[in-house]
Design a protein around this motif. Sequence first.
Motif, PDB file in Angstrom:
ATOM      1  N   PRO A  65       0.817  -1.223   0.000  1.00  0.00           N
ATOM      2  CA  PRO A  65       0.000   0.000   0.000  1.00  0.00           C
ATOM      3  C   PRO A  65       0.844   1.265   0.000  1.00  0.00           C
ATOM      4  CG  PRO A  65       0.225  -0.811   2.232  1.00  0.00           C
ATOM      5  CD  PRO A  65       1.050  -1.738   1.351  1.00  0.00           C
ATOM      6  N   SER A  66       0.241   2.344  -0.402  1.00  0.00           N
ATOM      7  CA  SER A  66       0.798   3.688  -0.248  1.00  0.00           C
ATOM      8  C   SER A  66       2.207   3.845  -0.815  1.00  0.00           C
ATOM      9  CB  SER A  66       0.788   4.101   1.226  1.00  0.00           C
ATOM     10  OG  SER A  66      -0.530   4.196   1.699  1.00  0.00           O
ATOM     11  N   ILE A  67       2.316   3.649  -2.120  1.00  0.00           N
ATOM     12  CA  ILE A  67       3.576   3.934  -2.796  1.00  0.00           C
ATOM     13  C   ILE A  67       3.531   5.384  -3.269  1.00  0.00           C
ATOM     14  CG2 ILE A  67       5.053   3.378  -4.759  1.00  0.00           C
ATOM     15  CD1 ILE A  67       3.820   0.576  -4.735  1.00  0.00           C
ATOM     16  N   PRO A  68       4.361   6.285  -2.705  1.00  0.00           N
ATOM     17  CA  PRO A  68       4.366   7.673  -3.162  1.00  0.00           C
ATOM     18  C   PRO A  68       4.826   7.740  -4.618  1.00  0.00           C
ATOM     19  CG  PRO A  68       5.555   7.418  -1.078  1.00  0.00           C
ATOM     20  CD  PRO A  68       5.328   6.040  -1.637  1.00  0.00           C
ATOM     21  N   LEU A  69       4.175   8.582  -5.401  1.00  0.00           N
ATOM     22  CA  LEU A  69       4.488   8.669  -6.832  1.00  0.00           C
ATOM     23  C   LEU A  69       5.250   9.944  -7.181  1.00  0.00           C
ATOM     24  CD1 LEU A  69       1.184   7.317  -8.428  1.00  0.00           C
ATOM     25  CD2 LEU A  69       3.324   6.097  -7.963  1.00  0.00           C
ATOM     26  N   GLY A  70       6.144  10.355  -6.287  1.00  0.00           N
ATOM     27  CA  GLY A  70       6.969  11.533  -6.569  1.00  0.00           C
ATOM     28  C   GLY A  70       6.118  12.779  -6.702  1.00  0.00           C
ATOM     29  N   LYS A  71       6.322  13.502  -7.795  1.00  0.00           N
ATOM     30  CA  LYS A  71       5.560  14.729  -8.034  1.00  0.00           C
ATOM     31  C   LYS A  71       4.276  14.483  -8.830  1.00  0.00           C
ATOM     32  CE  LYS A  71       9.420  17.993  -7.878  1.00  0.00           C
ATOM     33  NZ  LYS A  71       8.873  18.748  -6.735  1.00  0.00           N
ATOM     34  N   ILE A  72       4.070  13.252  -9.256  1.00  0.00           N
ATOM     35  CA  ILE A  72       2.892  12.953 -10.061  1.00  0.00           C
ATOM     36  C   ILE A  72       1.610  13.259  -9.268  1.00  0.00           C
ATOM     37  CG2 ILE A  72       1.569  11.095 -11.142  1.00  0.00           C
ATOM     38  CD1 ILE A  72       4.214   9.782 -11.877  1.00  0.00           C
ATOM     39  N   GLY A  73       0.722  14.005  -9.887  1.00  0.00           N
ATOM     40  CA  GLY A  73      -0.523  14.394  -9.240  1.00  0.00           C
ATOM     41  C   GLY A  73      -0.505  15.806  -8.698  1.00  0.00           C
ATOM     42  N   GLU A  74       0.684  16.380  -8.516  1.00  0.00           N
ATOM     43  CA  GLU A  74       0.762  17.747  -7.999  1.00  0.00           C
ATOM     44  C   GLU A  74       0.324  18.756  -9.057  1.00  0.00           C
ATOM     45  OE1 GLU A  74       4.654  18.655  -6.577  1.00  0.00           O
ATOM     46  OE2 GLU A  74       4.468  17.382  -4.801  1.00  0.00           O
ATOM     47  N   HIS A  75      -0.476  19.726  -8.643  1.00  0.00           N
ATOM     48  CA  HIS A  75      -0.769  20.865  -9.519  1.00  0.00           C
ATOM     49  C   HIS A  75      -1.362  22.004  -8.700  1.00  0.00           C
ATOM     50  CE1 HIS A  75      -5.153  20.126  -9.616  1.00  0.00           C
ATOM     51  NE2 HIS A  75      -4.886  18.853  -9.815  1.00  0.00           N
ATOM     52  N   VAL A  76      -1.227  23.206  -9.216  1.00  0.00           N
ATOM     53  CA  VAL A  76      -1.731  24.410  -8.564  1.00  0.00           C
ATOM     54  C   VAL A  76      -3.191  24.613  -8.950  1.00  0.00           C
ATOM     55  CG1 VAL A  76      -1.462  26.926  -8.386  1.00  0.00           C
ATOM     56  CG2 VAL A  76       0.561  25.452  -8.599  1.00  0.00           C
ATOM     57  N   GLY A  77      -3.998  25.072  -7.994  1.00  0.00           N
ATOM     58  CA  GLY A  77      -5.366  25.480  -8.295  1.00  0.00           C
ATOM     59  C   GLY A  77      -6.323  24.321  -8.534  1.00  0.00           C
ATOM     60  N   ASP A  78      -6.864  23.764  -7.469  1.00  0.00           N
ATOM     61  CA  ASP A  78      -7.729  22.590  -7.568  1.00  0.00           C
ATOM     62  C   ASP A  78      -9.171  22.975  -7.243  1.00  0.00           C
ATOM     63  OD1 ASP A  78      -8.471  19.945  -7.804  1.00  0.00           O
ATOM     64  OD2 ASP A  78      -7.896  19.414  -5.763  1.00  0.00           O
ATOM     65  N   TRP A  79     -10.080  22.826  -8.203  1.00  0.00           N
ATOM     66  CA  TRP A  79     -11.507  23.089  -7.982  1.00  0.00           C
ATOM     67  C   TRP A  79     -12.257  21.762  -7.874  1.00  0.00           C
ATOM     68  CZ3 TRP A  79     -14.044  27.376  -6.696  1.00  0.00           C
ATOM     69  CH2 TRP A  79     -13.461  28.621  -6.964  1.00  0.00           C
ATOM     70  N   GLU A  80     -12.992  21.588  -6.775  1.00  0.00           N
ATOM     71  CA  GLU A  80     -13.805  20.393  -6.566  1.00  0.00           C
ATOM     72  C   GLU A  80     -15.223  20.835  -6.193  1.00  0.00           C
ATOM     73  OE1 GLU A  80     -12.643  17.539  -7.275  1.00  0.00           O
ATOM     74  OE2 GLU A  80     -10.463  17.784  -7.184  1.00  0.00           O
ATOM     75  N   HIS A  81     -16.185  19.903  -6.271  1.00  0.00           N
ATOM     76  CA  HIS A  81     -17.545  20.283  -5.904  1.00  0.00           C
ATOM     77  C   HIS A  81     -18.396  19.081  -5.507  1.00  0.00           C
ATOM     78  CE1 HIS A  81     -18.425  18.921 -10.016  1.00  0.00           C
ATOM     79  NE2 HIS A  81     -19.704  18.884  -9.679  1.00  0.00           N
ATOM     80  N   VAL A  82     -19.445  19.382  -4.752  1.00  0.00           N
ATOM     81  CA  VAL A  82     -20.554  18.456  -4.532  1.00  0.00           C
ATOM     82  C   VAL A  82     -21.808  19.189  -4.987  1.00  0.00           C
ATOM     83  CG1 VAL A  82     -19.465  17.253  -2.608  1.00  0.00           C
ATOM     84  CG2 VAL A  82     -20.939  19.215  -2.156  1.00  0.00           C
ATOM     85  N   THR A  83     -22.837  18.448  -5.345  1.00  0.00           N
ATOM     86  CA  THR A  83     -24.099  19.071  -5.780  1.00  0.00           C
ATOM     87  C   THR A  83     -25.264  18.484  -4.991  1.00  0.00           C
ATOM     88  OG1 THR A  83     -23.300  19.532  -8.012  1.00  0.00           O
ATOM     89  CG2 THR A  83     -25.679  19.416  -7.721  1.00  0.00           C
ATOM     90  N   LEU A  84     -26.073  19.372  -4.432  1.00  0.00           N
ATOM     91  CA  LEU A  84     -27.286  18.967  -3.731  1.00  0.00           C
ATOM     92  C   LEU A  84     -28.462  19.122  -4.686  1.00  0.00           C
ATOM     93  CD1 LEU A  84     -26.657  20.949  -0.417  1.00  0.00           C
ATOM     94  CD2 LEU A  84     -25.989  18.606  -0.940  1.00  0.00           C
ATOM     95  N   ARG A  85     -29.187  18.058  -4.926  1.00  0.00           N
ATOM     96  CA  ARG A  85     -30.374  18.108  -5.789  1.00  0.00           C
ATOM     97  C   ARG A  85     -31.617  18.143  -4.893  1.00  0.00           C
ATOM     98  NH1 ARG A  85     -30.570  14.984 -11.319  1.00  0.00           N
ATOM     99  NH2 ARG A  85     -29.495  16.940 -11.828  1.00  0.00           N
ATOM    100  N   VAL A  86     -32.342  19.272  -4.956  1.00  0.00           N
ATOM    101  CA  VAL A  86     -33.452  19.534  -4.040  1.00  0.00           C
ATOM    102  C   VAL A  86     -34.764  19.582  -4.819  1.00  0.00           C
ATOM    103  CG1 VAL A  86     -34.371  21.180  -2.359  1.00  0.00           C
ATOM    104  CG2 VAL A  86     -31.902  20.847  -2.547  1.00  0.00           C
ATOM    105  N   SER A  87     -35.789  18.960  -4.275  1.00  0.00           N
ATOM    106  CA  SER A  87     -37.109  18.979  -4.902  1.00  0.00           C
ATOM    107  C   SER A  87     -37.719  20.373  -4.823  1.00  0.00           C
ATOM    108  CB  SER A  87     -38.047  17.988  -4.208  1.00  0.00           C
ATOM    109  OG  SER A  87     -39.394  18.193  -4.616  1.00  0.00           O
ATOM    110  N   ASN A  88     -38.226  20.879  -5.950  1.00  0.00           N
ATOM    111  CA  ASN A  88     -38.904  22.178  -5.954  1.00  0.00           C
ATOM    112  C   ASN A  88     -40.340  22.084  -5.449  1.00  0.00           C
ATOM    113  OD1 ASN A  88     -36.698  23.566  -6.866  1.00  0.00           O
ATOM    114  ND2 ASN A  88     -37.294  23.525  -9.023  1.00  0.00           N
TER     115      ASN A  88
END
Length: 289
Positions: free
Chosen positions: A107-130
């Motif tokens: 488990p947990s083999i570090p992959l060096g710099k792979i995956g690193e980047h500046v400025g990460d946008w993530e989201h969740v969405t709530l779907r609500v009944s009108n």
Amino acid sequence: PNESYFPSSVTWFFQKGALLYQKGSKTPMPVAADGSNLPQGGGNDGGYWLDLPVDGNQREKVKKGDLAGAKVYVQAKPMLGGTVTDLAVWIFYPFNGPARAKVGLIPSIPLGKIGEHVGDWEHVTLRVSNFSGELLRMYFSQHSAGTWVDASRLEYLDGDGGNRPVAYASQHGHAFYPNAGTVLQGNTSLGIGIQNDCARGSRLDTGAGRCEVVSAEYLGVKEPAWLGFEREWGPREEYDIGREINRAARILPRSVRERLAKLVEKVLVGEGPTGPKMHGNWRNDEREA
């Protein structure tokens, strides 16, 4: 609990020294606190991009984010013929940390710099009944896609009447999941994949003044200037994937390293991150994995 790179408000990111670069120019420009000097429109044409401060110490501080002052940014939009409202809750991270892999029983083999980047946008969405105002489903963004989970299957925050759903952000990568645990992204039958580890640790409460509605056209909400920046929120990262994996996982057989390299190329390597408006779900429905 072992996260190193936390979210922040967009304003904090700008005030702490974020820089605007223009193609063909070697002199970056500081970004105004409200993003008012960011170029608007134009699509993701590679003409501009954002980056961290040049000073090494300040750069490392900004990478870690500002959980105490972090905010979330909400887009409200009618969906399914106006029968529901989707509340897309966007979270900004100044930095996305390095990835880790799991191969078989290792488990947990570090992959060096792979995956690193500046400025990460993530989201969740709530779907609500009108019709009833009830939460129907919640969407969890997970890298380039995600998944919907029915309200009855969500985890809810303790001590708040059981009506506030929980999302877990994976370590370093910040993909969202409905429960704690490890999700392996890759070939689960062979036990080879990118690790997405989730556990209870630090918490971002998105209520109590930490939430800002940035887009709801039918309500006349004025969008902030930074939302109109359609370029990348970080420079494009290019890795020598083979070299990084050979260095990080040299104990593995060559055939396994090659398989891991192909997986990394498919899952983690691509264009620089863009802002919320440039994601397909801004106008359309969410994309499922």
